[in-house]
Design an enzyme around this catalytic site. Structure first.
Site, mmCIF file in Angstrom:
data_model
loop_
_atom_site.group_PDB
_atom_site.id
_atom_site.type_symbol
_atom_site.label_atom_id
_atom_site.label_comp_id
_atom_site.label_asym_id
_atom_site.label_seq_id
_atom_site.Cartn_x
_atom_site.Cartn_y
_atom_site.Cartn_z
ATOM 1 N N PRO A 12 0.896 -1.379 0.099
ATOM 2 C CA PRO A 12 -0.008 0.065 0.049
ATOM 3 C C PRO A 12 0.850 1.199 0.064
ATOM 4 C CG PRO A 12 0.082 -0.941 2.164
ATOM 5 C CD PRO A 12 0.954 -1.870 1.266
ATOM 6 N N ALA A 14 2.599 4.661 -2.714
ATOM 7 C CA ALA A 14 2.029 5.535 -3.604
ATOM 8 C C ALA A 14 1.099 4.743 -4.661
ATOM 9 C CB ALA A 14 2.779 6.546 -4.149
ATOM 10 N N TRP A 85 2.811 -13.555 1.006
ATOM 11 C CA TRP A 85 1.636 -12.857 0.535
ATOM 12 C C TRP A 85 1.049 -13.686 -0.719
ATOM 13 C CZ3 TRP A 85 -1.250 -10.758 4.047
ATOM 14 C CH2 TRP A 85 -0.562 -9.870 4.967
ATOM 15 N N ALA A 127 2.232 9.225 -8.677
ATOM 16 C CA ALA A 127 1.505 9.447 -7.099
ATOM 17 C C ALA A 127 2.688 9.320 -6.314
ATOM 18 C CB ALA A 127 0.678 8.269 -6.959
ATOM 19 N N LYS A 178 7.851 2.897 -21.830
ATOM 20 C CA LYS A 178 7.885 3.389 -20.340
ATOM 21 C C LYS A 178 9.328 2.986 -19.766
ATOM 22 C CE LYS A 178 6.339 4.807 -16.650
ATOM 23 N NZ LYS A 178 5.402 4.423 -15.751
ATOM 24 N N SER A 247 10.237 7.538 -8.313
ATOM 25 C CA SER A 247 10.357 6.935 -7.134
ATOM 26 C C SER A 247 11.794 6.285 -6.905
ATOM 27 C CB SER A 247 9.542 5.594 -7.654
ATOM 28 O OG SER A 247 10.004 4.841 -8.665
ATOM 29 N N ARG A 256 16.636 3.812 1.054
ATOM 30 C CA ARG A 256 15.913 2.488 0.601
ATOM 31 C C ARG A 256 16.919 1.923 -0.667
ATOM 32 N NH1 ARG A 256 10.811 5.278 1.612
ATOM 33 N NH2 ARG A 256 10.827 5.577 -0.707
ATOM 34 N N LEU A 258 17.727 0.802 -4.223
ATOM 35 C CA LEU A 258 17.155 1.260 -5.712
ATOM 36 C C LEU A 258 16.880 0.135 -6.567
ATOM 37 C CD1 LEU A 258 19.484 4.080 -6.088
ATOM 38 C CD2 LEU A 258 17.592 4.091 -4.616
ATOM 39 N N GLU A 259 15.907 0.291 -7.591
ATOM 40 C CA GLU A 259 15.299 -0.413 -8.515
ATOM 41 C C GLU A 259 16.463 -0.286 -9.918
ATOM 42 O OE1 GLU A 259 10.961 -1.596 -8.417
ATOM 43 O OE2 GLU A 259 11.014 0.612 -8.982
#
Length: 294
Positions: A12, A14, A85, A127, A178, A247, A256, A258-259
């Site tokens: 949960p 952005a 999950w 977002a 993208k 992001s 954090r 990084l991707e």
């Protein structure tokens, strides 16, 4: 999918909050799953604030699965941690919609889930998480999905919501476009600057050269993208509000991981596999990896 499908949003943040709010406003309130317990989620968008009731579940064992539809909104670096999950929520009839960056979504997630289908997506909306825990949706929310039967339940679930759905026959080209945008946004993480930096002539020239390098790899991987795409992406960055981040920059600012691999490393990896030189990637990727380590 059933008339009243059971839906979950895992992650949960952005993007996850935006999708959860879209589902809630149409009466399809999802189960919320994450690492941090919260009473609910809040989204500030063009039509005002939407409050999504919780709680945010934190224990996969507490969930009565399987569900019909799962939106996986964690970052690619967090997929291993989200695996419990997926085990609890997914069954042979579950559809998983992956709300992540990159062009390797199916490959990364399919290895960890027993679901009917894993559907990749392209997320086209900005977002941003706010200090009070809410999320600010700065523009229209839109998802692009491959035009496949497995994508239909996703479109049905979000029909009539603040998040519009597009089905693309040539999803590969859109996903790579993208990715080029995300790859260029990685420069923000290296500089610690926001979109305004692309208005500099020197940064613009570097961005164009990098995007042309990425374009060569995208075409080799089957994307049908024209020579104009790099300039269009740079123009898009320059048209953004100067204070708009991304992001990967937010992750750097928060300390954090990084991707970098799925957004930038993929270009160098696929270039080496195909024998295509990627000289700019060979500089950018190690610097992003080192930034992530820090």
């Amino acid at each position: 999918m059933s008339v009243s499908p059971r839906i979950a949003v895992v992650g949960p943040g952005a993007i996850g909050t935006t999708v959860a709010a879209a589902l809630h406003e149409t009466g399809r309130t999802p189960l919320l799953c994450g690492r941090t317990p919260r009473e609910g989620l809040e989204l500030d968008g063009p039509t005002g604030r939407i409050a999504v009731p919780g709680p945010v579940r934190t224990d996969p064992a507490s969930v009565d699965g399987p569900l019909d539809l799962v939106f996986l909104a964690v970052k690619a670096t967090q997929v291993p941690a989200a695996a419990p999950w997926l085990t609890s929520l997914c069954g042979p009839d579950t559809v998983v919609c992956v709300l992540q960056n990159g062009v390797e979504q199916e490959e990364i997630v399919s290895a960890r889930v027993a679901a009917r289908a894993v559907v990749p997506s392209v997320v086209w909306f900005p977002a941003q998480a706010q200090p009070d825990g809410s999320v600010w949706l700065r523009a229209e929310a839109r998802l692009t999905l491959p035009d496949l039967p497995a994508a239909r339940p996703i479109g049905e679930a979000l029909h009539g919501s603040l998040c519009s759905i597009e089905l693309a026959a040539d999803f590969t080209s859109l996903a790579w476009r993208k990715l080029l945008q995300n790859a260029a946004a990685g420069l923000m993480a290296l500089t610690g600057r926001r979109a305004g930096m692309y208005r500099r002539a020197d940064v613009g020239a570097l961005t164009l050269a990098y995007l042309r390098e990425c374009l060569a790899i995208a075409r080799a991987e089957g994307a049908r993208l024209g020579d104009e795409v790099p300039q269009e992406i740079l123009d898009g960055f320059r048209a953004m509000p100067a204070d708009l981040g991304t992001s990967i920059l937010a992750d750097r600012e928060a300390g954090r991981p990084l991707e970098w691999d799925i957004r930038n490393g993929v270009i160098a990896r696929k270039g080496r596999a195909r024998g295509i030189p990627t000289p700019i990637s060979e500089v950018v990727v190690p610097l992003l990896a080192a930034t992530s380590d820090e």
